[in-house]
Scaffold this active site. Structure first.
Site, short mmCIF file in Angstrom:
data_model
loop_
_atom_site.label_atom_id
_atom_site.label_comp_id
_atom_site.label_asym_id
_atom_site.label_seq_id
_atom_site.Cartn_x
_atom_site.Cartn_y
_atom_site.Cartn_z
N LYS A 82 -25.38 9.45 -40.56
CA LYS A 82 -24.45 9.39 -39.62
C LYS A 82 -23.36 8.67 -40.21
CE LYS A 82 -24.54 7.01 -34.93
NZ LYS A 82 -25.37 6.45 -34.16
N SER A 157 -25.83 8.73 -29.89
CA SER A 157 -24.46 8.83 -30.36
C SER A 157 -24.67 9.78 -31.87
CB SER A 157 -23.75 7.50 -30.88
OG SER A 157 -24.67 6.70 -31.64
N SER A 181 -29.65 6.17 -29.61
CA SER A 181 -28.68 7.13 -30.19
C SER A 181 -29.41 8.03 -31.37
CB SER A 181 -27.66 6.17 -30.87
OG SER A 181 -26.81 5.97 -29.91
#
Lengths: 458, 79
Positions: A82, A157, A181
């Site tokens: 990420k 996310s 997330s």
């Protein structure tokens, strides 16, 4: 044995083939990069692709092995991060134009651990800007899209990470989880996602959202893969002890969370989680119903903690570069600046009570079971979704069942349910005892075939 | 010599009604009127935190009623 293309292998299978030189790191990495070239435009999973560096590292790892080097646990495994996680010399954008000129000057601790274990970093994945949302639609680099339906959100996310793994653009990805997330996008995309016990995996070198609630965790195709990645990220061993300590399915005591945790579910989610519970019971697991008191204050107590800490980090940036944020994220950050310190501290006190209540619910159980997300992947851009005839905010719904365990600090893992015909993925969430993430992984691995029914991942 | 403190600020804890009015006024002054409904939603959440905290102080770990349904407001303030 050769029934899957290389980019669809699990980490465990690939590691075994790499170690015995049935496949090269270069071939595996090239297959994943080819997949990125082919599929990334569909889902917008990557912000930065590190093709050249990844291939060079793969060749070097192959040469090391040929020279007799002992392979690390992730030797030659291509995966993604990420884009909140620092890789030295590479931008960490946090999916924001605010950081478009940023280049990391050191590796995050988790990056170092992955590289020391032999992993190959393919690139940095898209996310909801600064991890401040659950749909990925607010990103300075455009939204990530669901791997099965581009009109839908992959969740967030860590949505780019989930879309990447689901579409074969790497064998796994490393995300972060402040309110869900990792688990939310893993569930919505049919993957396994792990949030370990709070504090087990260092967050140094990771752009923070909430320093109290941030966790780093893997998104993968199987529980075994999540465990292999967890071992490296946390610097502990899980599967070495597996044959000795693996529980039997008919010895497991599972507390099924009800009331708040089952009151508000889309029909598809309710039906498929019920079916998974039925399969576990039929296999011999003892499942009884439990609930938590004070669930009415879970979402309210989350806000001052995350808002207060996000405001502390973003305040100076809002003063100088407010217009570089996406409008929705900027709005919520500006609102965060009004939280009073006294309310922040009150929320921290309430958090300790929740932790004790989850401990109590687990006292007679190996783990707790509940849905991961009350809905399937929502349509991008739609702020509400109808559940039981009521329009409910997507953001509240997506966080509802995951954020309790960020607040309490318990390890929690999502794994995919058996799919209905042409249905979107649904996740079942398992919650373990604090500081016993390996035990949760072991129990989840035992339950995995019954919950999955058949694989969504092939 | 230090100036006299403003009595209305330090005499008691800011109520959430006062907090909301001050926050909304501030947001408007700063050119962010779109925060008005979001701040109202945040005030509701903070009131629940204050109520729960007050109850906790009086009777630690006392059982509470089950959670009501989520609000149907479309102004989601969750991060």
């Amino acid at each position: 044995m050769n029934d899957h293309p290389l980019h669809r292998l699990t980490v465990a299978t690939a590691a075994s083939r790499l170690a015995t030189r049935q496949v090269s790191a270069e071939a595996l990495t090239a297959a994943c990069l080819e997949r990125i070239a082919k599929a990334n435009d569909d889902v917008n999973a990557f912000i930065t692709v590190m093709s050249e560096g990844a291939l060079a590292r793969a060749k070097s790892l192959d040469a090391d092995l040929a020279a007799g080097a002992r392979p690390g646990p992730l030797h030659g495994i291509p995966l993604s991060l990420k884009d909140l996680i620092d890789v030295c010399g590479v931008p960490t954008t946090a999916a924001s134009r605010v950081r478009r000129d940023h280049v990391a000057t050191a590796d995050a601790v988790v990056t170092t651990r992955l590289l020391e274990a032999g992993a190959i970093i393919l690139g940095k994945c898209n996310l909801h800007e600064f991890a401040f949302g659950t749909t990925n639609e607010d990103s300075g680099f455009g939204p990530s899209r669901h791997p099965r339906d581009p009109r839908r959100s992959p969740g967030g996310s860590s949505g780019g990470s989930a879309a990447a793994v689901a579409r074969g653009m790497g064998l796994a990805s490393i995300g972060t989880d402040t309110g869900g997330s990792v688990r939310i996008p893993a569930a919505l995309c049919g993957l396994v996602g792990l949030k370990p016990t709070l504090g087990e995996i260092p967050t140094d070198g990771v752009v923070p959202l909430s320093t109290t609630l941030d966790h780093v965790g893997p998104l993968a195709r199987t529980v075994e893969d999540a465990g292999l990645l967890y071992e490296v990220l946390a610097g502990t061993r899980v599967w070495d002890e597996w044959p000795r300590v693996a529980p039997r399915i008919d010895s497991l005591k599972i507390g099924r969370l009800t009331s708040y945790f089952t009151d508000l579910l889309a029909d598809d989610v309710r039906m498929r989680v019920e079916a998974a519970v039925g399969r576990l019971r039929a296999a011999g697991a003892r499942i009884d119903e439990v609930t938590l008191p004070h669930t009415d204050v879970i979402a309210p107590m989350y806000l001052p903690v995350v808002f207060g800490e996000a405001a502390a980090y973003h305040g100076p940036l809002l003063d100088t570069r407010a217009h570089d944020y996406t409008p929705a994220v900027r709005q919520r950050l500006e609102m965060s600046r009004y939280v009073l310190a006294e309310d922040y501290v009150r929320a921290l006190h309430l958090r300790r009570r929740l932790q004790a209540e989850v401990d109590a619910a687990l006292a007679r159980h190996d783990m707790l079971l509940l849905p991961t997300v009350p809905i399937t992947a929502p349509i991008l851009g739609e702020p509400t979704v109808e559940v039981d005839g009521h329009a409910e905010p997507v953001r509240n719904l997506t966080l509802r069942l995951t954020q309790p365990f960020n607040l309490s600090g318990h390890p929690a893992l999502t794994l995919p349910c058996h799919p209905l015909e042409a249905g979107l993925p649904v996740g079942v969430q398992l919650v373990g005892h604090r500081h016993a993430t390996p035990r949760l992984l072991q129990c989840a691995r035992v339950c995995e075939p019954w919950i999955a029914g058949q694989t969504l991942r092939d | 010599m230090l100036p006299e403190p403003e009595a209305d600020v330090i005499e008691s804890s800011l109520t959430l009604d006062e907090w909301l009015r001050l926050a909304q006024d501030s947001a408007k002054r700063r050119g962010l009127p779109e925060l008005t409904p979001l701040l109202a939603g945040l005030a509701e959440a903070l009131q629940k935190v204050r109520n729960a905290h007050a109850a906790l102080q009086q009777a630690p770990m006392a059982p509470a009623a089950e959670a009501p349904r989520l609000s149907t407001s479309t102004h989601s303030i969750e991060p």
